[in-house]
Design a protein around this motif. Structure first.
Motif, PDB file in Angstrom:
ATOM      1  N   GLU A 167       0.835  -1.206   0.000  1.00 11.63           N
ATOM      2  CA  GLU A 167       0.000   0.000   0.000  1.00 11.63           C
ATOM      3  C   GLU A 167       0.870   1.257   0.000  1.00 11.63           C
ATOM      4  O   GLU A 167       0.554   2.244  -0.674  1.00 11.63           O
ATOM      5  CB  GLU A 167      -0.923  -0.024   1.221  1.00 11.63           C
ATOM      6  CG  GLU A 167      -2.013  -1.086   1.147  1.00 11.63           C
ATOM      7  CD  GLU A 167      -2.867  -1.105   2.394  1.00 11.63           C
ATOM      8  OE1 GLU A 167      -2.487  -0.460   3.397  1.00 11.63           O
ATOM      9  OE2 GLU A 167      -3.929  -1.767   2.382  1.00 11.63           O
ATOM     10  N   GLN A 168       1.947   1.225   0.778  1.00 16.85           N
ATOM     11  CA  GLN A 168       2.847   2.373   0.808  1.00 16.85           C
ATOM     12  C   GLN A 168       3.493   2.605  -0.563  1.00 16.85           C
ATOM     13  O   GLN A 168       3.599   3.747  -1.021  1.00 16.85           O
ATOM     14  CB  GLN A 168       3.921   2.166   1.877  1.00 16.85           C
ATOM     15  CG  GLN A 168       3.374   2.172   3.301  1.00 16.85           C
ATOM     16  CD  GLN A 168       4.418   1.788   4.328  1.00 16.85           C
ATOM     17  OE1 GLN A 168       5.507   1.331   3.970  1.00 16.85           O
ATOM     18  NE2 GLN A 168       4.091   1.962   5.610  1.00 16.85           N
ATOM     19  N   TYR A 169       3.926   1.505  -1.213  1.00 16.59           N
ATOM     20  CA  TYR A 169       4.498   1.634  -2.551  1.00 16.59           C
ATOM     21  C   TYR A 169       3.477   2.204  -3.538  1.00 16.59           C
ATOM     22  O   TYR A 169       3.796   3.059  -4.382  1.00 16.59           O
ATOM     23  CB  TYR A 169       4.994   0.284  -3.057  1.00 16.59           C
ATOM     24  CG  TYR A 169       6.182  -0.264  -2.303  1.00 16.59           C
ATOM     25  CD1 TYR A 169       7.117   0.588  -1.714  1.00 16.59           C
ATOM     26  CD2 TYR A 169       6.374  -1.640  -2.170  1.00 16.59           C
ATOM     27  CE1 TYR A 169       8.201   0.099  -1.011  1.00 16.59           C
ATOM     28  CE2 TYR A 169       7.459  -2.146  -1.459  1.00 16.59           C
ATOM     29  CZ  TYR A 169       8.363  -1.270  -0.885  1.00 16.59           C
ATOM     30  OH  TYR A 169       9.431  -1.771  -0.195  1.00 16.59           O
ATOM     31  N   ASN A 214       3.801   5.671  -5.615  1.00 19.20           N
ATOM     32  CA  ASN A 214       3.718   5.714  -7.080  1.00 19.20           C
ATOM     33  C   ASN A 214       2.620   6.660  -7.544  1.00 19.20           C
ATOM     34  O   ASN A 214       2.775   7.373  -8.550  1.00 19.20           O
ATOM     35  CB  ASN A 214       3.454   4.303  -7.629  1.00 19.20           C
ATOM     36  CG  ASN A 214       4.660   3.394  -7.485  1.00 19.20           C
ATOM     37  OD1 ASN A 214       5.789   3.862  -7.467  1.00 19.20           O
ATOM     38  ND2 ASN A 214       4.418   2.092  -7.387  1.00 19.20           N
ATOM     39  N   ASP A 215       1.496   6.677  -6.835  1.00 22.24           N
ATOM     40  CA  ASP A 215       0.399   7.570  -7.189  1.00 22.24           C
ATOM     41  C   ASP A 215       0.829   9.028  -7.045  1.00 22.24           C
ATOM     42  O   ASP A 215       0.529   9.879  -7.902  1.00 22.24           O
ATOM     43  CB  ASP A 215      -0.809   7.265  -6.310  1.00 22.24           C
ATOM     44  CG  ASP A 215      -2.024   8.074  -6.737  1.00 22.24           C
ATOM     45  OD1 ASP A 215      -2.382   8.030  -7.923  1.00 22.24           O
ATOM     46  OD2 ASP A 215      -2.617   8.760  -5.865  1.00 22.24           O
ATOM     47  N   ALA A 216       1.534   9.315  -5.930  1.00 15.14           N
ATOM     48  CA  ALA A 216       2.008  10.687  -5.725  1.00 15.14           C
ATOM     49  C   ALA A 216       3.006  11.088  -6.817  1.00 15.14           C
ATOM     50  O   ALA A 216       2.976  12.221  -7.322  1.00 15.14           O
ATOM     51  CB  ALA A 216       2.641  10.811  -4.340  1.00 15.14           C
ATOM     52  N   GLU A 217       3.897  10.161  -7.179  1.00 15.39           N
ATOM     53  CA  GLU A 217       4.881  10.462  -8.220  1.00 15.39           C
ATOM     54  C   GLU A 217       4.204  10.684  -9.568  1.00 15.39           C
ATOM     55  O   GLU A 217       4.580  11.596 -10.337  1.00 15.39           O
ATOM     56  CB  GLU A 217       5.884   9.313  -8.324  1.00 15.39           C
ATOM     57  CG  GLU A 217       6.987   9.520  -9.350  1.00 15.39           C
ATOM     58  CD  GLU A 217       7.925  10.660  -8.981  1.00 15.39           C
ATOM     59  OE1 GLU A 217       8.680  11.119  -9.871  1.00 15.39           O
ATOM     60  OE2 GLU A 217       7.912  11.108  -7.809  1.00 15.39           O
TER      61      GLU A 217
END
Length: 349
Positions: free
Chosen positions: A283-285, A289-292
């Motif tokens: 979930e953290q990954y 990735n969504d933020a990036e």
């Protein structure tokens, strides 16, 4: 080797299939028509499946050992071929061979039986020669008919050295695989019993091979029981060792099959905690990735900042591209559009 692979494949597939069949048949006999049957995942269903699976695995273990013993009985041994006891002396062996040679000499055969009679006579001669040679007889009792191929061996020491050269790599490889599986965490449950059984098998084989006489427990307990209570012929040391190896192998596989049923709650909770930690990391990954992706999209849209008409035109083109390449490219959408157009053409204007 192929027999062991087939046995392993059977152990991998059959217990689960047979357990499902037996459980279905069991519910068919024990639950009346109209009554609800335990559903998969319920405590009652799991309890029944666990008990049936244990019975199936133990039954298959016994079947594997019985099949090996049956094959040994079909193959026979030189003592059975000559019809003499294991402790027969030279005079008894020669006397019995002369009697059988007179009955089965190839000169008495005719037609298609000549070749079979000749082969059988050669087998009897080979059995007599082996049992009359003390060193070869010692090796035959412990290593089986393979010693007939060891032409360079003359003394008991030669036979023992060659025998250990044959079996040592097998045990070394098996031990290495057992240790690697333990280190990798695949055989945690019952690991102590696996190592103990493996060590006991090595000690048993070494003890049986190096003694000048057959082991006392084989001569005083196992063979008398077989002769007195069954029609089973007495076992030679090499036959006993084959059964011991097969029993150890099937015991290892049975432990692997039964391990998930006997995992301790601590192990189960530990596995659950590990899975939860892995899910949290995923979930953290995904969030990172969504933020990036959002940041990169903002950089791409920077030249259009404050330009509402340009932003609107870009959104329209993106929407048209999605419709053309994603929605309309879907086979079901194309079929639906085709049917709609066909109905419009068929409808009179």
């Amino acid at each position: 080797m192929s027999g062991n692979l087939l046995s392993y494949a059977g152990w991998t597939v059959l217990p689960g299939l047979v357990t499902g069949w037996i459980q279905t048949i069991y519910y068919g006999f024990t639950i009346r028509a109209g009554d609800p049957k335990p559903q998969p995942g319920t405590p009652r269903f799991i309890k029944h499946r666990r008990r049936i699976f244990i019975i199936v695995v133990l039954a298959y273990l016994l079947y594997d050992v019985f099949e090996t013993d049956h094959n040994l009985r079909l193959a026979g041994d030189f003592y059975q071929s000559l019809g003499v006891p294991h402790e027969a002396d030279e005079r008894s062996i020669k006397s019995r061979f002369r009697r059988l040679a007179a009955l089965h000499h190839p000169d008495k055969a005719t037609g298609s039986d000549v070749q079979a009679a000749n082969d059988y006579f050669v087998h009897l001669k080979e059995a007599q020669d082996t049992l009359l040679n003390p060193n070869r007889r010692f090796a035959y009792d412990r290593f089986g008919p393979d010693v007939l191929k060891w032409k360079h061996c003359l003394s008991i020491r030669d036979y023992l050295l060659h025998g250990f050269q044959v079996f040592a790599p097998m045990y070394a490889g098996s031990g290495a695989v057992l240790i690697l599986l333990g280190v990798a965490g695949y055989v945690q449950w019952g690991k102590y019993w696996r190592y103990l059984t493996f060590a006991m098998t090595i000690v048993l084989e070494t003890y049986t091979l190096t003694r000048p006489y057959p082991p006392p427990f084989l001569q005083s307990i196992i063979n008398p029981v077989l002769i007195g209570l069954t029609s089973h012929p007495p076992l030679l040391p090499f036959q006993f060792l084959i059964l011991a190896r097969k029993t150890a192998l099937t015991f290892f596989i049975a432990l692997t099959q039964l391990a998930p049923l006997f995992q301790s709650p601590a192990s189960a909770s530990t596995a659950s905690e590990v899975s939860s930690a892995q899910i949290l990391r995923l979930e953290q990954y995904a969030a990172a990735n969504d933020a990036e992706a959002s940041r990169l999209l903002a950089l791409d849209m920077a030249p259009l900042a404050g330009d509402e008409s340009g932003t609107g035109e870009l959104k329209g083109r993106v929407r048209d591209w999605l419709v053309q390449n994603t929605i309309r490219a879907d086979p079901e959408v194309r079929d639906a559009m085709g049917r709609t157009l066909a109905r419009r053409r068929a409808t009179p204007g």
